[in-house]
Structure formats: C-alpha cells, structure tokens
Design a protein around this motif. Structure first.
Motif, PDB file in Angstrom:
ATOM      1  N   ILE A  47     -41.075  -6.037 -55.803  1.00 15.54           N
ATOM      2  CA  ILE A  47     -41.595  -6.871 -56.885  1.00 15.54           C
ATOM      3  C   ILE A  47     -41.705  -8.286 -56.343  1.00 15.54           C
ATOM      4  O   ILE A  47     -40.761  -8.819 -55.753  1.00 15.54           O
ATOM      5  CB  ILE A  47     -40.659  -6.836 -58.112  1.00 15.54           C
ATOM      6  N   VAL A  48     -42.868  -8.884 -56.507  1.00 15.96           N
ATOM      7  CA  VAL A  48     -43.096 -10.245 -56.048  1.00 15.96           C
ATOM      8  C   VAL A  48     -42.953 -11.181 -57.236  1.00 15.96           C
ATOM      9  O   VAL A  48     -43.619 -11.023 -58.260  1.00 15.96           O
ATOM     10  CB  VAL A  48     -44.502 -10.385 -55.410  1.00 15.96           C
ATOM     11  N   LEU A  49     -42.060 -12.150 -57.093  1.00 23.50           N
ATOM     12  CA  LEU A  49     -41.845 -13.160 -58.130  1.00 23.50           C
ATOM     13  C   LEU A  49     -42.532 -14.453 -57.678  1.00 23.50           C
ATOM     14  O   LEU A  49     -42.069 -15.106 -56.736  1.00 23.50           O
ATOM     15  CB  LEU A  49     -40.351 -13.407 -58.347  1.00 23.50           C
ATOM     16  N   ASN A  50     -43.633 -14.803 -58.302  1.00 25.99           N
ATOM     17  CA  ASN A  50     -44.369 -16.013 -57.951  1.00 25.99           C
ATOM     18  C   ASN A  50     -43.776 -17.206 -58.668  1.00 25.99           C
ATOM     19  O   ASN A  50     -43.440 -17.142 -59.850  1.00 25.99           O
ATOM     20  CB  ASN A  50     -45.840 -15.867 -58.326  1.00 25.99           C
ATOM     21  N   HIS A  51     -43.658 -18.322 -57.935  1.00 23.90           N
ATOM     22  CA  HIS A  51     -43.163 -19.574 -58.523  1.00 23.90           C
ATOM     23  C   HIS A  51     -43.870 -20.733 -57.839  1.00 23.90           C
ATOM     24  O   HIS A  51     -43.693 -20.960 -56.637  1.00 23.90           O
ATOM     25  CB  HIS A  51     -41.646 -19.686 -58.356  1.00 23.90           C
ATOM     26  N   ILE A  52     -44.696 -21.427 -58.569  1.00 23.48           N
ATOM     27  CA  ILE A  52     -45.514 -22.547 -58.108  1.00 23.48           C
ATOM     28  C   ILE A  52     -46.302 -22.122 -56.868  1.00 23.48           C
ATOM     29  O   ILE A  52     -47.175 -21.283 -56.964  1.00 23.48           O
ATOM     30  CB  ILE A  52     -44.664 -23.820 -57.878  1.00 23.48           C
ATOM     31  N   ASN A  53     -45.990 -22.651 -55.675  1.00 22.41           N
ATOM     32  CA  ASN A  53     -46.764 -22.294 -54.485  1.00 22.41           C
ATOM     33  C   ASN A  53     -45.948 -21.454 -53.500  1.00 22.41           C
ATOM     34  O   ASN A  53     -46.216 -21.437 -52.307  1.00 22.41           O
ATOM     35  CB  ASN A  53     -47.290 -23.555 -53.785  1.00 22.41           C
TER      36      ASN A  53
END
Length: 162
Positions: A47-53
C-alpha cells in the motif's frame, strides 16, 4: 573490533529436509494415494501512502498461494471416487445443490519426516477447498503409465506448528 561467533566460522553438521519425506492427511482421501503436493507460499500486496511530494510503503493483505495436489488413481480403492466425494460436498451435479462452506472446507495436515520417520515439521492448511480438478487422460498411444489425478486447492491460511 567485532568478535566472531564460532558457529559462523566453523562447519556445523545439519540434516536437510527432503522433498520425498512427507505424509499429507486429508479427511476422506487415504494418505497412500497422495503422490505430491506443492509447497506453501504467500504474497503480500503493498500500500502506497502519498503525502505531499513523497510517499511511504506499508504491507497490505497477505494472500496464501494455492496448493497443487497430485494423487494416484488405483482401481481399488478408487482415487477418483474419493475426490468426487469431496467435490459433491462443494456441488452436487445431479441436483444442482451447492454445499455450505463448513461442509466442504477441510483442514489438511502435512507432516515432514526426518530420516528415521520422525515428524520434524508440521504444516496445517486451514479451510482448504477444491478450485479445480483434472482426472487425467486416457490415450491408446501411451505406454503403461499410472493414472494420476491433479487438483488445485484454495485455502484460508496456513500454520507452521514446528
């Protein structure tokens, strides 16, 4: 300065497990009919957790791989008949009735044996059911070959007891 452990630098005798030393117990199928079974395996999604850049990865659900089971099909007792008894718990072809999962799902036990027949490892496969089956081929062109049955089993999960 690092200190070396003697177990890391000196030879240590060991006995490897061998592929042909096992007994698989399936309710309704005699153990001596079982020719082979694939090993246990699993995969985990990510699972990829995206946060800002930027992002972070964590593990997802663990999924156990299917087992492939190969049986001998002797004249008596019939391996095909033993398999069909289990299939009829899944689906009865004559009436069209499907079974409940608590009736057709079985727990299997694979005992890995040591060189003198002692049990050195035990896998328990929980909630196994038949996904597909193949009762072999009949062919006049072949030499005398033993008839085999192969099945693909789905499962809920596995437990390695020891």
């Amino acid at each position: 300065m690092a200190i070396l452990d003697p177990n890391e630098i000196f030879f240590t005798a060991f006995e490897p497990k061998q592929k042909n030393r096992f007994i698989l117990y399936v309710d309704g199928i005699p153990a001596y009919l079982i020719k082979g079974v694939s090993g246990m395996g699993f995969s985990q999604e990510e699972i990829v957790l995206n946060h800002i850049n930027t992002y972070r990865k964590i593990k997802g659900k663990l999924k156990w791989n299917d087992l492939t089971l190969t049986l001998f099909d002797p004249i008596t007792p019939s391996g095909a008949q033993a398999v069909m008894e289990w299939v009829r718990l899944h689906h009865e072809s004559v009436t069209g009735r499907d079974g409940y999962s608590d009736m057709y799902k079985k727990d299997l036990t694979i005992n890995v044996l040591g060189p003198v027949g002692d049990i050195v490892s035990e896998w328990v496969v929980k909630g196994a059911f038949i996904k597909s089956g193949d009762f072999g081929e009949f062919n006049w062109d072949t030499e005398a070959e033993a008839q085999n049955i192969s099945m693909v089993l789905g499962m809920d999960y596995c437990v390695l007891n020891f």
